[in-house]
Design a protein around this motif. Structure first.
Motif, PDB file in Angstrom:
ATOM      1  N   ARG A 158       0.824  -1.204   0.000  1.00  0.00           N
ATOM      2  CA  ARG A 158       0.000   0.000   0.000  1.00  0.00           C
ATOM      3  C   ARG A 158       0.862   1.259   0.000  1.00  0.00           C
ATOM      4  N   GLY A 159       1.986   1.215   0.707  1.00  0.00           N
ATOM      5  CA  GLY A 159       2.894   2.356   0.689  1.00  0.00           C
ATOM      6  C   GLY A 159       3.506   2.568  -0.682  1.00  0.00           C
ATOM      7  N   GLU A 160       3.910   1.479  -1.334  1.00  0.00           N
ATOM      8  CA  GLU A 160       4.474   1.573  -2.681  1.00  0.00           C
ATOM      9  C   GLU A 160       3.448   2.138  -3.659  1.00  0.00           C
ATOM     10  N   ARG A 161       2.193   1.682  -3.538  1.00  0.00           N
ATOM     11  CA  ARG A 161       1.130   2.190  -4.410  1.00  0.00           C
ATOM     12  C   ARG A 161       0.906   3.684  -4.190  1.00  0.00           C
ATOM     13  N   GLN A 162       0.961   4.114  -2.915  1.00  0.00           N
ATOM     14  CA  GLN A 162       0.777   5.530  -2.620  1.00  0.00           C
ATOM     15  C   GLN A 162       1.921   6.366  -3.188  1.00  0.00           C
ATOM     16  N   LEU A 163       3.153   5.860  -3.058  1.00  0.00           N
ATOM     17  CA  LEU A 163       4.301   6.570  -3.618  1.00  0.00           C
ATOM     18  C   LEU A 163       4.194   6.690  -5.135  1.00  0.00           C
ATOM     19  N   LEU A 164       3.840   5.580  -5.805  1.00  0.00           N
ATOM     20  CA  LEU A 164       3.698   5.600  -7.262  1.00  0.00           C
ATOM     21  C   LEU A 164       2.595   6.555  -7.685  1.00  0.00           C
ATOM     22  N   SER A 165       1.492   6.521  -6.970  1.00  0.00           N
ATOM     23  CA  SER A 165       0.373   7.395  -7.290  1.00  0.00           C
ATOM     24  C   SER A 165       0.786   8.858  -7.173  1.00  0.00           C
ATOM     25  N   SER A 166       1.484   9.198  -6.104  1.00  0.00           N
ATOM     26  CA  SER A 166       1.938  10.573  -5.911  1.00  0.00           C
ATOM     27  C   SER A 166       2.919  10.985  -6.997  1.00  0.00           C
ATOM     28  N   ALA A 167       3.864  10.080  -7.338  1.00  0.00           N
ATOM     29  CA  ALA A 167       4.866  10.398  -8.355  1.00  0.00           C
ATOM     30  C   ALA A 167       4.237  10.568  -9.732  1.00  0.00           C
ATOM     31  N   LEU A 168       3.330   9.678 -10.099  1.00  0.00           N
ATOM     32  CA  LEU A 168       2.713   9.737 -11.420  1.00  0.00           C
ATOM     33  C   LEU A 168       1.822  10.950 -11.561  1.00  0.00           C
ATOM     34  N   GLN A 169       1.100  11.312 -10.506  1.00  0.00           N
ATOM     35  CA  GLN A 169       0.261  12.505 -10.556  1.00  0.00           C
ATOM     36  C   GLN A 169       1.115  13.749 -10.702  1.00  0.00           C
TER      37      GLN A 169
END
Length: 225
Positions: free
Chosen positions: A204-215
């Motif tokens: 879940r942390g990795e998904r949140q990091l990816l989401s923040s980076a991609l946005q």
């Protein structure tokens, strides 16, 4: 001040766990449960389509009264299940609850349920925890964070405190090196939690990091164009 919590529930009577124990999927998602009767409840569950679980497979389980396949959501098959609840579980569902909001679908594994919820305050969470434990449901708290400005500013990228702690430890111990220098079992032991809980925190942390980076990157691309 609201409280965001991550926790796992375990009890032999928890509904839906039998699906992951007796059928191929090692985990499923429960979107929500609707009150159907005092001793029954309708659940909407998602199962990876590649597992290929049929209505007949689901109805072969003792706790499932009826199973209807609704359709598909991405790579998951959506099923409507009417579940026969144990008396103790029924009391928890129907006995009233503290004000809380579910942030993500419940994740069901052979070990029990994983949930992430927001409560109006710490007392509301403790009331919910006590009610579960009084009915034979063990609650293992993974993380609890407040929505105060100080906590929001101190942890970047929208991560929870526990996610940040797990990711930081994993990075420092060489988990993301190739080859890996540690395992999820070793990291879980160091944090004092179970291996499945540690894996969920990292995922879940990795998904949140990816989401923040991609946005962020999408925003930069828009500006540059």
């Amino acid at each position: 001040m609201t409280i965001t919590t991550e926790f796992s529930l375990s009890s032999p009577s928890l509904p839906l766990v039998s699906i992951t124990e007796r059928l191929p999927p090692d985990q499923i998602e429960c979107v929500h449960g609707l009150c159907f009767e005092q001793d029954a409840r309708m659940f909407i569950v998602k199962i990876d389509s590649e597992v290929n679980v049929s209505e007949a497979d689901l109805e072969s389980l003792d706790e499932v009264q009826e199973a209807t396949t609704i359709g598909y959501a991405g790579e998951q098959t959506v099923h409507n299940l009417t579940i026969d609840l144990d008396d103790a579980i029924s009391d928890v569902f129907s006995g009233g609850s503290s004000v809380a909001a579910k942030l993500e679908p419940t994740v069901v594994t052979p070990d029990g349920w994983y949930e992430r919820k927001v409560y109006k305050d710490r007392d509301a969470f403790m009331e919910s925890r006590t009610r579960c434990e009084n009915h034979g449901i063990s609650l293992d708290l993974i993380s609890m964070t407040s929505t105060s400005a100080a906590s929001d500013d101190s942890i970047p990228f929208g991560l929870t405190e526990r996610q940040y702690e797990a990711l930081t430890l994993a990075l420092s111990r060489g988990y993301y090196e190739s080859p890996r220098q540690t395992s999820t079992e070793e990291l879980a032991t160091e944090l004092g939690i179970s291996q499945p809980s540690l894996s969920r925190l990292l995922r879940r942390g990795e998904r949140q990091l990816l989401s923040s980076a991609l946005q962020t990157q999408e925003h930069l691309n828009t500006v540059s164009n």
